[in-house]
Design a protein around this motif. Structure first.
Motif, PDB file in Angstrom:
ATOM      1  N   TYR A 163       9.378   9.036  -3.932  1.00 27.24           N
ATOM      2  CA  TYR A 163      10.217   7.917  -3.005  1.00 27.24           C
ATOM      3  C   TYR A 163       9.191   7.420  -1.825  1.00 27.24           C
ATOM      4  CZ  TYR A 163      13.696  10.511  -5.486  1.00 27.24           C
ATOM      5  OH  TYR A 163      14.494  10.731  -6.792  1.00 27.24           O
TER       6      TYR A 163
ATOM      7  N   GLY B 201      12.824   1.232  -7.458  1.00 26.46           N
ATOM      8  CA  GLY B 201      11.498   1.968  -7.272  1.00 26.46           C
ATOM      9  C   GLY B 201      10.239   1.271  -7.927  1.00 26.46           C
ATOM     10  N   ILE B 202      10.276   1.048  -9.234  1.00 25.16           N
ATOM     11  CA  ILE B 202       9.563   0.605 -10.098  1.00 25.16           C
ATOM     12  C   ILE B 202       9.186  -0.927  -9.648  1.00 25.16           C
ATOM     13  CG2 ILE B 202       8.839  -0.363 -12.477  1.00 25.16           C
ATOM     14  CD1 ILE B 202       9.017   2.605 -12.311  1.00 25.16           C
TER      15      ILE B 202
ATOM     16  N   THR C 159       4.812  -1.298   0.238  1.00 23.03           N
ATOM     17  CA  THR C 159       4.160  -0.447  -0.612  1.00 23.03           C
ATOM     18  C   THR C 159       2.991  -1.326  -1.591  1.00 23.03           C
ATOM     19  OG1 THR C 159       6.355   0.020  -0.821  1.00 23.03           O
ATOM     20  CG2 THR C 159       5.047   0.380  -2.875  1.00 23.03           C
ATOM     21  N   PRO C 160       3.136  -2.616  -1.850  1.00 22.74           N
ATOM     22  CA  PRO C 160       1.677  -2.938  -2.644  1.00 22.74           C
ATOM     23  C   PRO C 160       0.393  -2.821  -1.847  1.00 22.74           C
ATOM     24  CG  PRO C 160       3.525  -4.481  -2.831  1.00 22.74           C
ATOM     25  CD  PRO C 160       3.801  -3.530  -1.885  1.00 22.74           C
TER      26      PRO C 160
ATOM     27  N   PRO D 158      16.929  15.028  -7.121  1.00 23.86           N
ATOM     28  CA  PRO D 158      16.683  13.487  -6.575  1.00 23.86           C
ATOM     29  C   PRO D 158      16.969  12.866  -7.772  1.00 23.86           C
ATOM     30  CG  PRO D 158      14.894  14.866  -7.096  1.00 23.86           C
ATOM     31  CD  PRO D 158      15.954  16.009  -7.110  1.00 23.86           C
ATOM     32  N   ILE D 159      17.223  11.343  -7.468  1.00 24.99           N
ATOM     33  CA  ILE D 159      17.709  10.573  -8.671  1.00 24.99           C
ATOM     34  C   ILE D 159      16.582   9.366  -8.329  1.00 24.99           C
ATOM     35  CG2 ILE D 159      19.452   8.933  -9.366  1.00 24.99           C
ATOM     36  CD1 ILE D 159      21.321  10.621  -7.704  1.00 24.99           C
ATOM     37  N   PRO D 160      15.904   8.988  -9.604  1.00 26.19           N
ATOM     38  CA  PRO D 160      14.875   7.820  -9.408  1.00 26.19           C
ATOM     39  C   PRO D 160      15.599   6.629  -8.785  1.00 26.19           C
ATOM     40  CG  PRO D 160      15.028   8.695 -11.461  1.00 26.19           C
ATOM     41  CD  PRO D 160      16.185   9.227 -10.844  1.00 26.19           C
ATOM     42  N   ARG D 161      14.862   6.007  -7.878  1.00 24.90           N
ATOM     43  CA  ARG D 161      15.408   4.744  -7.180  1.00 24.90           C
ATOM     44  C   ARG D 161      15.551   3.528  -8.248  1.00 24.90           C
ATOM     45  NH1 ARG D 161      14.207   3.483  -1.287  1.00 24.90           N
ATOM     46  NH2 ARG D 161      14.498   1.416  -2.199  1.00 24.90           N
TER      47      ARG D 161
ATOM     48  N   PHE E   5      11.165 -10.501  -2.639  1.00 24.16           N
ATOM     49  CA  PHE E   5      11.715 -10.610  -1.363  1.00 24.16           C
ATOM     50  C   PHE E   5      11.957 -12.181  -1.095  1.00 24.16           C
ATOM     51  CE2 PHE E   5       9.461  -6.713  -1.434  1.00 24.16           C
ATOM     52  CZ  PHE E   5      10.519  -5.909  -0.704  1.00 24.16           C
TER      53      PHE E   5
ATOM     54  N   HIS F 209       6.489   6.088  -6.719  1.00 25.64           N
ATOM     55  CA  HIS F 209       7.952   5.982  -7.269  1.00 25.64           C
ATOM     56  C   HIS F 209       8.427   7.241  -7.330  1.00 25.64           C
ATOM     57  CE1 HIS F 209      11.356   4.846  -9.401  1.00 25.64           C
ATOM     58  NE2 HIS F 209      11.193   5.477 -10.644  1.00 25.64           N
TER      59      HIS F 209
ATOM     60  N   THR G  40       9.474  -6.693  -6.929  1.00 25.32           N
ATOM     61  CA  THR G  40      10.678  -6.955  -6.183  1.00 25.32           C
ATOM     62  C   THR G  40      10.321  -8.312  -5.501  1.00 25.32           C
ATOM     63  OG1 THR G  40      10.708  -4.468  -5.877  1.00 25.32           O
ATOM     64  CG2 THR G  40      11.886  -6.156  -4.325  1.00 25.32           C
TER      65      THR G  40
ATOM     66  N   VAL H 226      -1.810  -5.596  -6.717  1.00 24.85           N
ATOM     67  CA  VAL H 226      -0.925  -4.498  -7.289  1.00 24.85           C
ATOM     68  C   VAL H 226      -0.692  -5.030  -8.750  1.00 24.85           C
ATOM     69  CG1 VAL H 226       1.357  -3.687  -7.710  1.00 24.85           C
ATOM     70  CG2 VAL H 226      -0.200  -3.463  -5.631  1.00 24.85           C
TER      71      VAL H 226
ATOM     72  N   GLN I 294       1.159   4.319  -8.938  1.00 29.56           N
ATOM     73  CA  GLN I 294       2.499   3.762  -8.861  1.00 29.56           C
ATOM     74  C   GLN I 294       3.398   4.615  -9.262  1.00 29.56           C
ATOM     75  OE1 GLN I 294       0.792   0.422 -11.671  1.00 29.56           O
ATOM     76  NE2 GLN I 294       1.746  -0.957 -10.119  1.00 29.56           N
TER      77      GLN I 294
ATOM     78  N   ILE J 130      -0.460   0.928  -1.619  1.00 31.22           N
ATOM     79  CA  ILE J 130      -0.919   1.484  -2.756  1.00 31.22           C
ATOM     80  C   ILE J 130      -2.421   1.204  -2.981  1.00 31.22           C
ATOM     81  CG2 ILE J 130      -0.922   1.258  -5.450  1.00 31.22           C
ATOM     82  CD1 ILE J 130       2.150   1.460  -5.248  1.00 31.22           C
TER      83      ILE J 130
ATOM     84  N   CYS K 134      11.870   0.238   1.933  1.00 29.44           N
ATOM     85  CA  CYS K 134      12.166  -1.027   1.584  1.00 29.44           C
ATOM     86  C   CYS K 134      11.257  -1.783   0.548  1.00 29.44           C
ATOM     87  CB  CYS K 134      12.250  -1.822   2.902  1.00 29.44           C
ATOM     88  SG  CYS K 134      10.676  -2.640   3.496  1.00 29.44           S
TER      89      CYS K 134
ATOM     90  N   PHE L  33       8.454  -3.222   1.159  1.00 28.54           N
ATOM     91  CA  PHE L  33       7.487  -4.527   1.619  1.00 28.54           C
ATOM     92  C   PHE L  33       6.163  -4.139   1.959  1.00 28.54           C
ATOM     93  CE2 PHE L  33       6.460  -8.228   4.344  1.00 28.54           C
ATOM     94  CZ  PHE L  33       6.993  -9.015   3.602  1.00 28.54           C
TER      95      PHE L  33
ATOM     96  N   SER M 118       2.682 -10.063  -4.714  1.00 24.47           N
ATOM     97  CA  SER M 118       2.823  -8.630  -4.412  1.00 24.47           C
ATOM     98  C   SER M 118       2.165  -8.663  -2.904  1.00 24.47           C
ATOM     99  CB  SER M 118       2.175  -7.542  -5.346  1.00 24.47           C
ATOM    100  OG  SER M 118       0.774  -7.998  -5.186  1.00 24.47           O
TER     101      SER M 118
ATOM    102  N   VAL N  97      15.996  -6.639   1.187  1.00 27.44           N
ATOM    103  CA  VAL N  97      15.826  -6.504   2.586  1.00 27.44           C
ATOM    104  C   VAL N  97      14.597  -5.625   2.883  1.00 27.44           C
ATOM    105  CG1 VAL N  97      16.569  -6.306   4.845  1.00 27.44           C
ATOM    106  CG2 VAL N  97      18.306  -6.809   3.023  1.00 27.44           C
ATOM    107  N   GLY N  98      13.610  -6.433   3.485  1.00 25.40           N
ATOM    108  CA  GLY N  98      12.220  -5.638   3.656  1.00 25.40           C
ATOM    109  C   GLY N  98      12.348  -5.166   4.989  1.00 25.40           C
TER     110      GLY N  98
ATOM    111  N   HIS O  92       9.136  -2.076  -6.665  1.00 26.90           N
ATOM    112  CA  HIS O  92       8.562  -1.849  -5.409  1.00 26.90           C
ATOM    113  C   HIS O  92       7.068  -1.622  -5.649  1.00 26.90           C
ATOM    114  CE1 HIS O  92      12.120  -2.419  -3.192  1.00 26.90           C
ATOM    115  NE2 HIS O  92      12.444  -1.566  -2.728  1.00 26.90           N
ATOM    116  N   VAL O  93       6.816  -0.492  -6.497  1.00 24.78           N
ATOM    117  CA  VAL O  93       5.509  -0.034  -6.824  1.00 24.78           C
ATOM    118  C   VAL O  93       4.719  -0.988  -7.848  1.00 24.78           C
ATOM    119  CG1 VAL O  93       5.997   2.178  -6.515  1.00 24.78           C
ATOM    120  CG2 VAL O  93       6.130   1.454  -8.737  1.00 24.78           C
ATOM    121  N   THR O  94       5.457  -1.802  -8.455  1.00 30.43           N
ATOM    122  CA  THR O  94       4.623  -2.859  -9.251  1.00 30.43           C
ATOM    123  C   THR O  94       4.606  -4.319  -8.349  1.00 30.43           C
ATOM    124  OG1 THR O  94       6.782  -3.654 -10.224  1.00 30.43           O
ATOM    125  CG2 THR O  94       5.357  -2.047 -11.362  1.00 30.43           C
ATOM    126  N   GLY O  95       5.246  -4.417  -7.192  1.00 26.12           N
ATOM    127  CA  GLY O  95       4.998  -5.723  -6.431  1.00 26.12           C
ATOM    128  C   GLY O  95       6.032  -6.791  -6.984  1.00 26.12           C
TER     129      GLY O  95
END
Lengths: 160, 283, 431
Positions: free
Chosen positions: A96, C14-15, A104-105, C8-11, C24, A93, C22, A76, A89, A108, A100, A102, A36, C236-237, C17-20
Motif C-alpha cells: 500500500y 494499485g496496479i 508513485t512513478p 488487507p484487500i488489494p487496492r 490523471f 502495490h 493511472t 516506469v 512495483q 519507484i 493517490c 501521483f 508516468s 484525484v492526485g 499507480h505502480v505501472t504509471g
C-alpha cells in the motif's frame, strides 16, 4: 527553433522535435505522451517527474531535453518486462505504498536507482534516497517497508 | 517564447568561440537545476542556450599536488569521490547535504558557483579551501581566487565571453568542517551554512578559515573572525567570541526562509559548533 | 463479509499507480486541444476601469478570450456562492481572475495575456482581520467585513453561565493562540480538461473531490441543465480539501462552450500556492476559570477566522470550530463567539478537518498552560476534566460512549509514560 532529438527511451530509440527550452518532462509528456512522469511543481522540488538518465535519478523538469541526446532514459513504463511487474512495483502495490498514486512513478524510480547500486541499503540509506520525492498523502512508511521487502529478496525477479 | 538556438559543443575552443560571438545573449547551462525553474516559470527567455555538458569537464583528479575538479562535475560525484573526501572533507559534506539524490546527479560544481547564489552550498567549503577558479575565453585563460569571484547575488566576475572550466584546491593542512541549517533535514536550501578550516598545533590555532553562506549578498569569508583566533590558544570563550565576530561581519536579510535575526542567532551557534569540531574540542 | 474483516484487500487502483497507467486529468490529451492561461489581478484591491482583450484575440495562435461578459449564467460560485469566476469590476484579492486566453500552447497563451489592456484603479487593501473588523476599515465587501450568521455577527455557543463560573473559580487563566495560513499542496496541481462531446454535451474531466456539489455550481455558471454536463471525475492526485472548491473547471468549461474546442487549464505550482483557497489563519482567545483541584468550571473563547476575500467554506468552518473548540471536557459553563472576517487575501476554505484541528491545537495548548499555571501534571488536568458518559457538551448534548480517558491511557503506554495509579483507575464510564 526546433531540433531533432534522438535518445533511447525504455530501450527503444526515439526521435522527436524539441525546442531548446523544452525540458525532458515536456518532451516525455507533451510530445511522446509518456505520462508516468508527473508535473507536480516544474522546479525540482517535488520529485514526481523523476526519471532515470543512464540509470541515475534525475528531475525531468530540470533536465534540458536536448541535453539527453544519445542517452538512455527510463520511465516506469519501461520497468515491467513481458507484462511482469518489477519487484518494486509488486512490493509497492502489496505494501500500500501508493495512496493517490501521483508520486508513485517517481518514488519507484528513486528506489530502483538506489537498489541497482546498493541492493541491501540501510533504513537511513533508503530514507536519504527518497528524501527528494514528496508524498503529500504520507505513505513514506509504506514506501520504506516496500523497499526493505525488495532488499530482503521477498520479491525476487520472476524467472521466465 | 521567441526563437531560441541551442549549442552543445564538444570542445572548449568551440564553446568559447560561441561565447565570443553571442556574448550577453548566451545562457550557459550545465546541469540546469538552477536555470530550468526560471525558464519553466517564464522568468527567463534565453536567446542562445550553450550546453557545456559535453566538453569533458566532468573529472576529479590530482595534478601538481592540487585537487582539480572539472566545472561540469556533478555534485553526486563530489559527495562520493574518495579523493574529495580525503582532501576536501567539507566540500564532500556540503555536496552530500545539497539538494536531493536526483538534483545531485545533474547539479554541477561550476553551475553552483556561476549561479552565485548567496546560499550556494559548495561556495563556503571552497572559500575555506582557498580554491582557485580557471576561467577561459578566446582571449586566453585567467585564474581567479574564489574570494574574488562573487560580486553580488547572481553576479560574478565572469565576463560575457568567459567560461568557468575548472576548480583547483591547493593541498591544505588542518581539518575542515561544513555545517548547514535548512528548513528541513534534506532537499533544502541553506538558511545559513558554515565552513571552517583550522590548522591546529595542540590547542593553538596556527591558521584559520571561516566562511558563511546565506548571510550576505555573497558567500562570505570572515577574515576578522579568522584573525581573532590565528596564533591563539583556543578555548570555549574564544570560540564564542570568534563566532560572534564572524556573524558581525555578515549582513543577512529577511526572506521566505528565515529572518535576519534568526540567521544571526543560528549562524553564531553554527560557527561555534564548526570551530569546536574542527579543533577537536567537542564534547 | 468476514473474509474481508481484519485482512488487507488489494487496492483496485494499485496496479495502475505502480505501472504509471493511472490516468490523471493532466494525462488526458485530446486532438486539437488548446491551452488556457488566465490573467490574474496584480493588485490586492481595486476597480477595473478599462479592459480590452481585442489585441489578444487577434494574436496568431489564440483561439479565444473570455471575461466576465462570457458567463452565460450566474457569475458566482462557492458553498456560499459569492465568488465570481471572472471579476467584472471589483478586485478583492491579488490573483483574482480577470480574463482567460486559449491558445495553441501555454507559451502563446502567456504572450497573449501580455497583450490585454487592463487599467485598474488601485484601492487600499486590508490584510489583518482585527483591522478589518474596525468600523473605519476599508471595505472588502459592500455588505461589511464580517460574515453574518443566523445569530448575528458571531456564531454563538452558550452553556450555563460563564460569568457565574468565573466567580466560582480559584484561578482565571487566559491564553491567545494563532495559526497561520496553510496550503494543501496536493502533489497533483489543479487542472481541468473540457470539450463539447459528440452528443453536444459539455464534458469536463475534473480533479474535484466533490462532484455533485460542484456540478450544481457549474450548472448555474454555464446556465446549462445538469444533464447537459458530463462531469467526469474519479482520479484525484491528492486533495486534502483543495479540491473541495472549483479552481479550473468553470474556466475550462466556459472556454469550451465559447470556442467549442477541447481545452486544458492547469495551474502552475506557483499559481496554486499563491492564489487558490487555503486553510485560513485563526486567532483563539481563551479565558478559563479553574478550581484548585484542576476542574475547569468556565471556558470563554473568542475565535477570529480570516476567510479572505470570499466566503469559501469560511462560515461553515467557523461554525464547526465553534461547536468543538471547547474540547472534549466536562465544563459546566461555556461561552463561545466565532467570528468570520473578510480580508483582501485569497479565499480560505476547507482543509483537512474544517477548522477543528486549528481549534484543537489552541485548546490543547491552553490545557498545558492551565496545568503549568496551577502546578498540575498536564496528563492529570486532562484526565480530571475528560468527558465521562452522561456529561453535557458545549452544544447541550449528552455524551455517550466517551473514550478519551482510555485513549489517553493507551497514548501514555505508547509514549512510555508511567501514569500514577489514581489516573489509571479512572474510566470514561463515570467519575
Amino acid at each position: 527553433m526546433k531540433y531533432i532529438l534522438s535518445f533511447v527511451l525504455n530501450g527503444q530509440p526515439v526521435d522527436v522535435l524539441a525546442e531548446p527550452t523544452d525540458t525532458l518532462l515536456d518532451v516525455l509528456r507533451e510530445k511522446l505522451r509518456v505520462m508516468s512522469p508527473k508535473r507536480g511543481c516544474d522546479e525540482g522540488d517535488c520529485g514526481a517527474c523523476t526519471v532515470l538518465l543512464n540509470g541515475e535519478p534525475v528531475r525531468s523538469c530540470l533536465t534540458l531535453a536536448l541535453s539527453v541526446a544519445g542517452q538512455e532514459v527510463m520511465t516506469v513504463e519501461g520497468l515491467s518486462k513481458n507484462g511482469k511487474l518489477h519487484p518494486l512495483q509488486r512490493a509497492f502495490h502489496e505494501h500500500y505504498a501508493a495512496q493517490c498514486g501521483f508520486c508513485t512513478p517517481g518514488m519507484i524510480l528513486a528506489a530502483k536507482a538506489l537498489l541497482d547500486k546498493n541492493p541491501h541499503p540501510t533504513r537511513e540509506e533508503i530514507v536519504e534516497a527518497i528524501s527528494g520525492n514528496l508524498c503529500r498523502c504520507g505513505t513514506y512508511q509504506e514506501v520504506l517497508e516496500a523497499v526493505q521487502a525488495v532488499a530482503r529478496g521477498e520479491y525476487a525477479e520472476v524467472k521466465e | 517564447m521567441g526563437e531560441c538556438i541551442y549549442f552543445a559543443p564538444t570542445e572548449i575552443g568551440e564553446a568559447v568561440r560561441l561565447l565570443a560571438e553571442y556574448r550577453e545573449k548566451v545562457t550557459v547551462v550545465a546541469g540546469g537545476t538552477d536555470l530550468l525553474p526560471k525558464i519553466n516559470y517564464y522568468q527567463l527567455k534565453p536567446e542562445v542556450l550553450l550546453h557545456i555538458g559535453r566538453l569533458g569537464l566532468d573529472y576529479i583528479k590530482e595534478a601538481d599536488g592540487k585537487l582539480v575538479i572539472g566545472a561540469a562535475t556533478p555534485t553526486s560525484k563530489l559527495a562520493s569521490n574518495p579523493l574529495v573526501a580525503e582532501r576536501a572533507s567539507a566540500l564532500a559534506e556540503a555536496a552530500r547535504q545539497s539538494g536531493s539524490a536526483a538534483i545531485r546527479t545533474t547539479a554541477t560544481i561550476g553551475g553552483n558557483l556561476a549561479n552565485a547564489s548567496p546560499a550556494a552550498d559548495l561556495a563556503t567549503p571552497l572559500l575555506i579551501l582557498d580554491a582557485e577558479l580557471l576561467l577561459t575565453s578566446t582571449r586566453g585563460n585567467r585564474k581567479v581566487a574564489i574570494n574574488d569571484f562573487f560580486v553580488g547575488p547572481g553576479k560574478t566576475v565572469l565576463e560575457p565571453d568567459e567560461l568557468l572550466i575548472e576548480v583547483s584546491l591547493p593541498h591544505q593542512k588542518g581539518k575542515s568542517v561544513f555545517l548547514k541549517l535548512g528548513r528541513r533535514k534534506a532537499m533544502t536550501l541553506s538558511v545559513v551554512n558554515v565552513a571552517v578550516r583550522l590548522e591546529m598545533e595542540g590547542a593553538q590555532c596556527k591558521d584559520a578559515r571561516i566562511a558563511l553562506g546565506a548571510m550576505a549578498p555573497v558567500p562570505l569569508r570572515c577574515t576578522r573572525a579568522e584573525s581573532l583566533i590565528k596564533g591563539q590558544v583556543l578555548d570555549k570563550s574564544l570560540i564564542d567570541r570568534c563566532a560572534a565576530e564572524a556573524v558581525a561581519e555578515s549582513s543577512p536579510i529577511d526572506d521566505q526562509r528565515a529572518t535576519s535575526w534568526y540567521r544571526k542567532k543560528a549562524g553564531t551557534v553554527l560557527v561555534a559548533r564548526a570551530l569546536a569540531r574542527a579543533a577537536d574540542m567537542e564534547g | 463479509m468476514t473474509e474481508y474483516v481484519g485482512k488487507p484487500i488489494p487496492r483496485y487502483d494499485g496496479i495502475g499507480h505502480v505501472t504509471g497507467r493511472t490516468t490523471f486529468v493532466d494525462d488526458i490529451h485530446l486532438p486539437g486541444m488548446l491551452y488556457i492561461k488566465v490573467l490574474l489581478s496584480p493588485v490586492h484591491k481595486g476597480i477595473i476601469r478599462h479592459l480590452d482583450v481585442s489585441a489578444a484575440e487577434r494574436m496568431p495562435g489564440v483561439a479565444g478570450v473570455i471575461t466576465a461578459k462570457d458567463v452565460p449564467g450566474k457569475n458566482a460560485y462557492g458553498l456560499i456562492p459569492d465568488q465570481p469566476v471572472f471579476t467584472p469590476e471589483h478586485i478583492r484579492y491579488k490573483g483574482e481572475r480577470i480574463a482567460a486566453v486559449a491558445a495553441v500552447d501555454e507559451d502563446t497563451a502567456m504572450e497573449a495575456l501580455e497583450k490585454i489592456k487592463l487599467e485598474i484603479e488601485e484601492q487600499t487593501p486590508v490584510f489583518d482581520p482585527f483591522e478589518a473588523m474596525q468600523p473605519d476599515a476599508p471595505l472588502v465587501r459592500p455588505e461589511g467585513n464580517v460574515w453574518v450568521f443566523n445569530s448575528g455577527t458571531t456564531r454563538k455557543i452558550r452553556l450555563g453561565d460563564v460569568e457565574e463560573g468565573f466567580k466560582q473559580a480559584d484561578y482565571i487563566i487566559e491564553g491567545t493562540y494563532t495559526n497561520s495560513t496553510n496550503d494543501h499542496a496536493p502533489m497533483e496541481p489543479q487542472v481541468s480538461v473540457a470539450y463539447i462531446d459528440e452528443t453536444d454535451r459539455l464534458a469536463i474531466h475534473t480533479v474535484s473531490q466533490d462532484l455533485y456539489f460542484h456540478l450544481g455550481m457549474l450548472s448555474a455558471i454555464f446556465n446549462l441543465p445538469m444533464n447537459k454536463i458530463r462531469y467526469i471525475g474519479g482520479t484525484v492526485g491528492g486533495g486534502f480539501g483543495a479540491k473541495n472548491d472549483i479552481h479550473c473547471d468553470h474556466v475550462a468549461g466556459l472556454m469550451a462552450l465559447k470556442i467549442r474546442k477541447p481545452v486544458k487549464y492547469r495551474l502552475t505550482r506557483h499559481e496554486e500556492m499563491l492564489y487558490t483557497t487555503k486553510r485560513g489563519p485563526w486567532t483563539f482567545e481563551f479565558k478559563d476559570g479553574v478550581k484548585k483541584d484542576g476542574r475547569i468550571v468556565a471556558r470563554k473563547v473568542r475565535t477570529i477566522h480570516d476567510t479572505g476575500a470570499y466566503s469559501g467554506m469560511g462560515p461553515y468552518v467557523v461554525d464547526k470550530n465553534a461547536i468543538l473548540v471547547a474540547g472534549p471536557f466536562a465544563i459546566p459553563n461555556i461561552w463561545i463567539d466565532g467570528i468570520c472576517v473578510y480580508t483582501n487575501k485569497p479565499p480560505a476554505s476547507s482543509m483537512r478537518g474544517f477548522g477543528i484541528i486549528n481549534g484543537t491545537s489552541a485548546e490543547q495548548l491552553q490545557m498545558n498552560r492551565i496545568a503549568e499555571a496551577i502546578g498540575m501534571d498536564p496528563w492529570e488536568i486532562r484526565f480530571i476534566n475528560a468527558w465521562r458518559d452522561g456529561d453535557i457538551g458545549a452544544t447541550q448534548f449528552t455524551v455517550v460512549a466517551a473514550g478519551l480517558i482510555e485513549a489517553m491511557k493507551r497514548a501514555a503506554e505508547l509514549a512510555g509514560v508511567e501514569l500514577p495509579e489514581r489516573l489509571k483507575a479512572m474510566s470514561s464510564r463515570g467519575r
